[in-house]
Design an enzyme around this catalytic site. Structure first.
Site, short mmCIF file in Angstrom:
data_model
loop_
_atom_site.label_atom_id
_atom_site.label_comp_id
_atom_site.label_asym_id
_atom_site.label_seq_id
_atom_site.Cartn_x
_atom_site.Cartn_y
_atom_site.Cartn_z
N SER A 7 2.63 8.80 -15.24
CA SER A 7 2.57 7.55 -14.28
C SER A 7 4.08 7.23 -14.12
O SER A 7 5.07 7.31 -14.95
CB SER A 7 2.19 6.30 -15.38
OG SER A 7 0.68 6.50 -15.38
N ILE A 8 4.34 6.64 -12.82
CA ILE A 8 5.74 6.02 -12.53
C ILE A 8 6.36 5.15 -13.56
O ILE A 8 7.17 5.21 -14.14
CB ILE A 8 5.72 5.50 -11.00
CG1 ILE A 8 5.60 6.68 -10.24
CG2 ILE A 8 7.10 5.10 -10.95
CD1 ILE A 8 5.55 6.45 -8.71
N ASP A 45 -6.73 -7.01 -15.88
CA ASP A 45 -7.35 -6.47 -14.94
C ASP A 45 -7.11 -7.39 -13.69
O ASP A 45 -7.47 -8.42 -13.86
CB ASP A 45 -8.86 -6.25 -15.08
CG ASP A 45 -9.91 -5.83 -13.82
OD1 ASP A 45 -9.18 -5.64 -12.78
OD2 ASP A 45 -11.03 -5.59 -14.12
N VAL A 46 -6.36 -6.89 -12.65
CA VAL A 46 -5.79 -7.70 -11.59
C VAL A 46 -7.06 -8.21 -10.79
O VAL A 46 -6.64 -9.07 -9.82
CB VAL A 46 -4.57 -7.09 -10.77
CG1 VAL A 46 -3.33 -7.03 -11.84
CG2 VAL A 46 -5.12 -5.91 -10.30
N ALA A 93 -7.44 2.32 -4.19
CA ALA A 93 -8.09 2.34 -2.95
C ALA A 93 -9.38 3.29 -3.18
O ALA A 93 -9.20 4.11 -3.84
CB ALA A 93 -7.33 2.44 -1.67
N TYR A 141 -2.93 8.27 4.15
CA TYR A 141 -2.42 7.10 3.55
C TYR A 141 -3.13 5.76 3.96
O TYR A 141 -3.52 4.97 3.08
CB TYR A 141 -0.99 6.87 3.39
CG TYR A 141 -0.40 6.09 2.28
CD1 TYR A 141 -0.55 6.58 0.96
CD2 TYR A 141 0.42 5.01 2.49
CE1 TYR A 141 -0.09 5.91 -0.16
CE2 TYR A 141 0.77 4.22 1.27
CZ TYR A 141 0.73 4.89 0.11
OH TYR A 141 1.13 4.18 -0.87
N LYS A 165 0.57 -1.93 1.06
CA LYS A 165 1.90 -1.61 0.77
C LYS A 165 2.66 -2.55 1.72
O LYS A 165 3.93 -3.06 1.35
CB LYS A 165 2.50 -0.08 0.92
CG LYS A 165 1.85 0.75 -0.32
CD LYS A 165 2.19 0.05 -1.76
CE LYS A 165 1.87 1.26 -2.77
NZ LYS A 165 1.53 0.58 -4.06
N ILE A 180 5.10 11.44 -5.75
CA ILE A 180 5.34 12.10 -7.13
C ILE A 180 3.78 12.26 -7.64
O ILE A 180 2.71 11.44 -7.24
CB ILE A 180 5.82 10.99 -8.02
CG1 ILE A 180 7.24 10.60 -7.78
CG2 ILE A 180 5.67 11.51 -9.62
CD1 ILE A 180 7.88 9.41 -8.45
N THR A 196 0.81 12.18 -9.67
CA THR A 196 0.30 11.21 -10.49
C THR A 196 -1.16 11.08 -10.40
O THR A 196 -1.84 11.50 -9.30
CB THR A 196 0.93 9.80 -10.69
OG1 THR A 196 0.40 9.23 -9.17
CG2 THR A 196 2.32 9.86 -10.41
N LEU A 197 -1.91 10.34 -11.20
CA LEU A 197 -3.41 9.87 -11.21
C LEU A 197 -3.66 9.44 -9.82
O LEU A 197 -4.70 9.85 -8.96
CB LEU A 197 -3.67 9.33 -12.23
CG LEU A 197 -5.27 9.32 -12.64
CD1 LEU A 197 -5.69 10.66 -12.97
CD2 LEU A 197 -5.61 8.34 -13.76
P1 NAP Z 1 -1.09 6.04 -11.81
O1 NAP Z 1 -0.46 6.66 -12.96
O2 NAP Z 1 -2.25 6.25 -11.62
O3 NAP Z 1 -0.89 4.29 -11.89
C1 NAP Z 1 -1.54 3.38 -11.06
C2 NAP Z 1 -1.98 2.16 -12.30
O4 NAP Z 1 -2.58 1.26 -11.66
C3 NAP Z 1 -2.79 2.82 -13.38
O5 NAP Z 1 -2.39 2.36 -14.43
C4 NAP Z 1 -4.29 1.96 -12.87
O6 NAP Z 1 -4.65 1.77 -14.51
C5 NAP Z 1 -3.69 0.75 -12.35
N1 NAP Z 1 -4.58 -0.05 -11.91
C6 NAP Z 1 -5.38 0.36 -11.04
N2 NAP Z 1 -6.43 -0.78 -10.87
C7 NAP Z 1 -5.98 -1.73 -11.65
C8 NAP Z 1 -6.55 -3.22 -11.78
N3 NAP Z 1 -7.76 -3.60 -11.33
N4 NAP Z 1 -5.94 -3.78 -12.65
C9 NAP Z 1 -4.74 -3.48 -13.48
N5 NAP Z 1 -4.14 -2.24 -13.13
C10 NAP Z 1 -4.75 -1.57 -12.36
O7 NAP Z 1 -0.23 6.20 -10.62
P2 NAP Z 1 1.26 5.97 -10.01
O8 NAP Z 1 1.48 6.91 -8.86
O9 NAP Z 1 2.36 5.79 -10.94
O10 NAP Z 1 1.14 4.43 -9.38
C11 NAP Z 1 2.09 3.55 -9.72
C12 NAP Z 1 2.45 2.61 -8.53
O11 NAP Z 1 3.55 3.55 -7.78
C13 NAP Z 1 1.50 2.26 -7.50
O12 NAP Z 1 1.61 1.32 -6.82
C14 NAP Z 1 1.71 3.58 -6.41
O13 NAP Z 1 1.04 2.95 -5.10
C15 NAP Z 1 3.05 3.73 -6.37
N6 NAP Z 1 3.70 4.71 -5.64
C16 NAP Z 1 3.32 5.87 -5.83
C17 NAP Z 1 4.03 6.91 -5.47
C18 NAP Z 1 3.15 8.52 -5.80
O14 NAP Z 1 3.66 9.38 -5.03
N7 NAP Z 1 2.57 8.69 -6.94
C19 NAP Z 1 4.68 6.94 -4.56
C20 NAP Z 1 5.10 5.58 -4.18
C21 NAP Z 1 4.79 4.71 -4.95
P3 NAP Z 1 -5.97 2.70 -14.98
O15 NAP Z 1 -5.79 4.23 -14.31
O16 NAP Z 1 -5.83 2.49 -16.33
O17 NAP Z 1 -7.26 2.29 -14.21
#
Ligand code: NAP
Length: 256
Positions: free
Chosen positions: A19-20, A64-65, A95, A155, A162, A191, A193-194
């Site tokens: 995760s980021i 949980d948001v 989403a 996207y 966003k 990046i 990630t999940l």
């Molecule tokens: P990630 O590891 O899957 O993290 C996403 C997180 O959001 C998870 O911990 C997830 O929790 C949480 N989440 C989802 N629904 C939720 C809820 N109802 N209440 C509380 N938490 C909730 O992926 P990530 O890529 O690091 O994403 C982190 C942020 O970076 C996001 O805003 C994403 O859009 C942004 N971002 C990602 C990228 C990329 O390429 N990866 C690029 C730019 C920006 P659970 O998994 O435990 O449900």
């Protein structure tokens, strides 16, 4: 000692060590901050607790948001451990997979609401619940992506969410500036990630960066963690309402 020595950070959105927010948490700890990590529910708690232990977090807490009650009870949960704190990291997005492929025009009302609720309103709700507990000089930051500004294939509704997140950052920055709390976004390049695995054709975004971005390489959670550390620290005391790109420079290019 580090530049975050004495600061306390709540970090929302660690799913695993890719995760980021994990990269952010590691950098915060390296710079001397105390951290606490959120989990969505009891099932996820089992996954987050070993991570919290590994990172040396002070405690974990449920959030949980999508749950209105959780916004109300959050300050009490934090007060069990800390009287006040300094930093919020919002790294949360969701989403429906169905809405992250094919045409945006097909997005349902339910899918649109869900993406914006989890990924954008949550920043407003968390800020509102928690800013009274934040110390002067506090910093709130959220993770965004360039799909808010330009059309990125597949996207779709997340780009709209966003855009709402980035705009919310500016309005929150205006409100909370008077409390000496800053609010900013980091726009990270792709990046693996999940959450990213839910976006159809995500791999081609990664290869595009390697092919054409000025730095010809993808960014890492550690790169994002460095900028997050700057935004959390007293080095950025004059910076608020901004979107800072950590994307190997891809967003400066036109016509690729
Ligand atoms: P990630 O590891 O899957 O993290 C996403 C997180 O959001 C998870 O911990 C997830 O929790 C949480 N989440 C989802 N629904 C939720 C809820 N109802 N209440 C509380 N938490 C909730 O992926 P990530 O890529 O690091 O994403 C982190 C942020 O970076 C996001 O805003 C994403 O859009 C942004 N971002 C990602 C990228 C990329 O390429 N990866 C690029 C730019 C920006 P659970 O998994 O435990 O449900």
């Amino acid at each position: 000692m580090g530049i975050l020595a004495g600061k306390k950070a709540l970090i929302f959105g660690i799913a695993n060590d890719r995760s980021i927010a994990y990269g952010v948490a590691e950098e915060f700890k390296n710079q001397g901050a105390s951290i606490a990590l959120s989990y969505v529910n009891d099932a996820i708690k089992k996954r987050v607790e070993p991570i919290a232990e590994k990172l040396g977090a002070d405690f974990t807490f449920e959030m949980d948001v999508l749950n209105d009650d959780h916004y109300g009870s959050l300050p009490e949960k934090i007060k069990e451990h800390w009287d006040s704190f300094d930093i919020i990291v919002h790294s949360i997005a969701f989403a429906d997979r169905e809405d992250l492929k094919d045409s945006f025009v097909k997005t349902s009302r339910a899918g649109y609401k869900l993406a914006c609720d989890v990924s954008a309103f949550s920043l407003v709700g968390l800020s509102n619940s928690l800013y009274p507990m934040m110390n002067e000089g506090g910093s709130i930051m959220a993770m965004t992506y360039y799909g808010s500004q330009k059309v990125i294939t597949n996207y779709n509704v997340m780009g709209v969410a966003k855009a709402a997140l980035e705009s919310s950052t500016r309005y929150l920055a205006n409100d909370l500036g008077q409390k000496d709390i800053r609010v900013n976004c980091i726009s990270a390049g792709p990046i693996k990630t999940l959450a990213a695995s839910g976006i159809s054709g995500f791999r081609s975004l990664l290869s595009k960066v390697e092919e054409v971005a000025p730095m010809r390489k993808n960014v890492t959670p550690k790169d994002v963690g460095g900028t997050a550390t700057y935004l959390a620290s007293d080095l950025s005391t004059g910076v608020t309402g901004q979107v800072i790109y950590v994307d190997s420079g891809l967003s400066i290019l036109g016509g690729f």
